[in-house]
Design a protein around this motif. Sequence first.
Motif, PDB file in Angstrom:
ATOM      1  N   GLU A 110      13.055 -16.755 -29.151  1.00 19.12           N
ATOM      2  CA  GLU A 110      12.713 -17.965 -29.892  1.00 19.12           C
ATOM      3  C   GLU A 110      13.837 -18.995 -29.757  1.00 19.12           C
ATOM      4  OE1 GLU A 110      10.025 -18.729 -31.345  1.00 19.12           O
ATOM      5  OE2 GLU A 110       8.930 -16.851 -31.692  1.00 19.12           O
ATOM      6  N   GLY A 122       6.021 -15.214 -24.167  1.00 17.91           N
ATOM      7  CA  GLY A 122       5.241 -15.839 -25.225  1.00 17.91           C
ATOM      8  C   GLY A 122       4.863 -17.275 -24.931  1.00 17.91           C
ATOM      9  N   ASP A 123       5.666 -17.966 -24.112  1.00 14.76           N
ATOM     10  CA  ASP A 123       5.351 -19.360 -23.784  1.00 14.76           C
ATOM     11  C   ASP A 123       4.393 -19.482 -22.598  1.00 14.76           C
ATOM     12  OD1 ASP A 123       6.953 -18.587 -21.689  1.00 14.76           O
ATOM     13  OD2 ASP A 123       8.567 -20.013 -22.085  1.00 14.76           O
ATOM     14  N   GLY A 124       3.887 -18.336 -22.136  1.00 15.89           N
ATOM     15  CA  GLY A 124       2.936 -18.345 -21.033  1.00 15.89           C
ATOM     16  C   GLY A 124       3.570 -18.249 -19.659  1.00 15.89           C
ATOM     17  N   LYS A 125       4.879 -18.368 -19.568  1.00 14.34           N
ATOM     18  CA  LYS A 125       5.555 -18.284 -18.279  1.00 14.34           C
ATOM     19  C   LYS A 125       5.688 -16.830 -17.842  1.00 14.34           C
ATOM     20  CE  LYS A 125       8.283 -22.501 -18.939  1.00 14.34           C
ATOM     21  NZ  LYS A 125       9.654 -23.071 -19.020  1.00 14.34           N
ATOM     22  N   LYS A 156      15.398 -15.703 -23.506  1.00 17.00           N
ATOM     23  CA  LYS A 156      13.941 -15.744 -23.392  1.00 17.00           C
ATOM     24  C   LYS A 156      13.249 -15.482 -24.735  1.00 17.00           C
ATOM     25  CE  LYS A 156      14.119 -16.477 -18.974  1.00 17.00           C
ATOM     26  NZ  LYS A 156      13.753 -17.814 -18.439  1.00 17.00           N
ATOM     27  N   THR A 182       4.653 -11.507 -18.657  1.00 16.08           N
ATOM     28  CA  THR A 182       4.271 -12.810 -19.187  1.00 16.08           C
ATOM     29  C   THR A 182       4.924 -12.987 -20.551  1.00 16.08           C
ATOM     30  OG1 THR A 182       2.138 -12.715 -18.038  1.00 16.08           O
ATOM     31  CG2 THR A 182       2.351 -14.300 -19.853  1.00 16.08           C
ATOM     32  N   ALA A 209      18.572 -20.270 -27.529  1.00 14.65           N
ATOM     33  CA  ALA A 209      17.431 -19.353 -27.662  1.00 14.65           C
ATOM     34  C   ALA A 209      17.897 -17.921 -27.832  1.00 14.65           C
ATOM     35  CB  ALA A 209      16.524 -19.466 -26.442  1.00 14.65           C
TER      36      ALA A 209
END
Length: 301
Positions: free
Chosen positions: A183, A157-160, A181, A155, A189
């Motif tokens: 910041e 940091g963005d919940g995905k 994946k 999982t 990113a």
Amino acid sequence: MADPYSTLGIARGASESDIKKAYRKLAKELHPDKHPNDPAASDRFSKVTSAYDLLSDADKRARFDRGEIDGDGNPAAPFGFAGGGRGQGGGFAGGGFQNGGADFGDIFEGLFSGRAGARGGSPFGRGAPAKGANIAYRLAVGFEDAAALRPQRITLGDGKTIDVKLPNGVEAGTQMRLSGKGEPGAGGAGDAIVTIEIGSHPFYRREGDAVRLDLPVALAEAILGGPVKVPTVDGPVMLNVPPGSSSGKVLRLRGKGFTGKSGVRGDQLVTLMIDVPENDATLKEWASAATPGNPRAKLGV
């Protein structure tokens, strides 16, 4: 931008082993699990991980040492340029760059494809936009999953959630890079840096790419031999025990260990351990009637 050598506390001539040792020490001290409410420690952990990521890559390390990239892995500014305006000893200003009558405009136009002149600004331009920061993650993997290289779900940091494939030769401390994946940033990113942790197991243990198991067998199974069911990381299989086997005899199950970096899978080594039940009347009667012999004769006693 930080110097990755300073971040890890090592000299520039450090060996690969020194780099890995320094990283493991700092990662253990700064791990987010040990400092759940300390953002500074988490930030330092990310910086240490990014520094290790750069220095453990031979190509990136060489480019950094040559000054081609900075400590974040971004291209370094050409000729050490650090800003516009007039330098105290440089003798240049704004739109031109002349020294002793020599015009360097063509040189920089070639370097930057004439784009700076088209904007009417400095021939150096503004540089490439920076990528977002990398994010460090920890992924706990079960012993059997690691041995069998089963896909793992993480999982972000963005919940995905995403499923990742474990690499050959995976071990505790192995790092995986998930491109894009991290910041978000003006230049795209950053990456997710995933550090693998492999859990222990109640009866398996790892030895290189091999998996070891102590297997209890009944006295009758050891004496008579025959097939017995054995657990493996891939599920139970049948193993043939030779007649007259003793405790400590090692049998091999090929291809039931960890997959090495070469892609070849190790074996499972099964050590037989004869299980003698306590207070078994039938066994006592048999032992009383048997001729014991001397199994210690080879030891000279």
